[in-house]
Design a protein around this motif. Structure first.
Motif, PDB file in Angstrom:
ATOM      1  N   LEU B  44      34.154  -8.000  -4.705  1.00 24.02           N
ATOM      2  CA  LEU B  44      33.711  -7.177  -3.573  1.00 24.02           C
ATOM      3  C   LEU B  44      32.204  -6.967  -3.615  1.00 24.02           C
ATOM      4  N   PHE B  47      30.024  -9.718  -2.409  1.00 27.84           N
ATOM      5  CA  PHE B  47      29.953  -9.914  -0.958  1.00 27.84           C
ATOM      6  C   PHE B  47      28.726  -9.203  -0.362  1.00 27.84           C
ATOM      7  N   LEU B  49      28.308  -6.273   0.936  1.00 27.24           N
ATOM      8  CA  LEU B  49      28.557  -5.609   2.216  1.00 27.24           C
ATOM      9  C   LEU B  49      28.738  -4.104   2.042  1.00 27.24           C
ATOM     10  N   VAL B  92      39.392  -7.672   9.326  1.00 26.63           N
ATOM     11  CA  VAL B  92      38.222  -7.194   8.573  1.00 26.63           C
ATOM     12  C   VAL B  92      37.884  -8.179   7.453  1.00 26.63           C
ATOM     13  N   ALA B  96      34.437 -10.304   6.900  1.00 26.98           N
ATOM     14  CA  ALA B  96      33.691 -10.256   5.634  1.00 26.98           C
ATOM     15  C   ALA B  96      33.459 -11.666   5.090  1.00 26.98           C
ATOM     16  N   SER B  99      30.870 -13.466   7.159  1.00 29.50           N
ATOM     17  CA  SER B  99      29.484 -13.053   6.883  1.00 29.50           C
ATOM     18  C   SER B  99      28.970 -13.696   5.601  1.00 29.50           C
TER      19      SER B  99
END
Lengths: 168, 158
Positions: B44, B47, B49, B92, B96, B99
């Motif tokens: 995570l 990423f 984000l 979602v 993600a 992106s």
């Protein structure tokens, strides 16, 4: 009723997540993006570093010659890249320990790492590659905190004209 | 049609439950159980984000949401609602992953907790997620179909 049920699903999930996060036997934290520079990173004449065992697993280094000097002094290189890239070429004497090895539990390679405070320098592909930081964080979970990430990665090692080794 | 919905339910819910269980480390030894959340958290984090403070929260919430929503959908209980939650999550996730591709980040998906090996995010991940999201949307709109434990579903306007 429709939205209420959706909300119930989300609330139950959140409750289970909260209970799980507290019930896990070993609490962990994700390192912030703030990195601590290794003291020896800019000192090519520095002796082999032995970080204190309670040092945060966020130390980094940028100088390939410092990396090379540390290896000559007994430090250990850990290659966090893919098996293909490792076989193709790697830092001489490096141990292959990719991040994916940790997804199945404690990798066997961890048992072979020295526990005498020897400095371990982790590298991957440099640039946006963060596998080395991930491996550093995972090693910290197993109590191995004397690590430094070589931020320039294997490209930085090659760019410095240092020798490489091939094969697995 | 009811059997197609059952198929959609099993495909989307099966994938979600498997992904959730793997991220939580419920399959494998105790070492994997201890490692799994951190492995997912690091994925995570890569990423880029979420703020770091939110990573631990999302690390536990996402897999449990996958298990709860996927489990209900698999059983055919509250199929429309669990399908809607599942579709939302999958969309979602798809954004993600998209992106990550757009930014060219060389990161692993972490979607199934390393079950299929950690491979870099590609358009195949996006396509897979869209197929799963389509299955979940079908269940959210049309209900659980055949073999649902609670077939009398409420509709969004109720």
């Amino acid at each position: 009723m429709w939205l209420k049920r959706c909300a119930i699903i989300l609330v139950v999930s959140a409750a289970l997540a909260a209970v799980d996060s507290f019930a896990r036997p070993s609490a962990w934290t994700v390192n912030s993006s703030t990195k601590k520079e290794s003291k020896g990173a800019d000192n090519t004449a520095a002796p082999v570093a032995k970080l204190p065992t309670d040092a945060p697993a966020t130390a980094t280094a940028h100088d390939a010659n410092w990396f090379s000097d540390q290896l000559a002094g007994g430090a250990l290189a850990i290659d966090a890249r893919t098996a293909e890239k490792f076989s193709e070429s790697h830092v001489p004497g490096a141990i292959h320990l990719p991040f994916e090895a940790f997804t199945k539990g404690r990798p066997d390679a961890v048992d072979f790492l020295p526990d005498d405070g020897t400095l371990m320098i982790i590298y991957c592909d440099g640039g946006d590659c963060d596998a080395s930081h991930k491996v550093q964080t995972m090693l910290e979970q197993f109590g191995i905190k004397n690590t430094v990430v070589f931020e320039e990665g294997f490209p930085g090692w090659q760019k410095a004209g240092l020798p490489v080794e091939t094969g697995s | 049609m009811p059997w197609l919905l059952l198929l959609a339910r099993v495909v989307a819910a099966g994938a979600l439950v498997l992904a959730g269980v793997m991220k939580l480390g419920f399959i494998g030894g105790s070492a994997q159980a201890a490692n799994a959340p951190l492995v997912f958290a690091l994925s995570l984090q890569s990423f880029k984000l979420l703020p770091d403070a939110l990573v631990p929260v999302v690390t536990y919430f996402v897999p449990w949401c996958e298990v709860v929503a996927g489990g209900l959908m698999l059983l055919g209980v509250w199929s429309r609602q669990s399908g809607a939650v599942a579709a939302g999550m999958l969309l979602v996730f798809t954004l993600a992953l998209g992106s990550v591709l757009v930014r060219g980040l060389p990161v692993e998906c972490g979607c199934f907790g390393g079950l299929f090996g950690e491979t870099k995010v590609t358009w195949v991940n996006i396509a897979r997620n869209l197929v799963l999201a389509a299955c979940a949307v079908a269940v959210a709109i049309a209900g659980g179909g055949a073999l649902a434990l609670k077939p009398d579903e409420t509709r969004p306007h109720q």
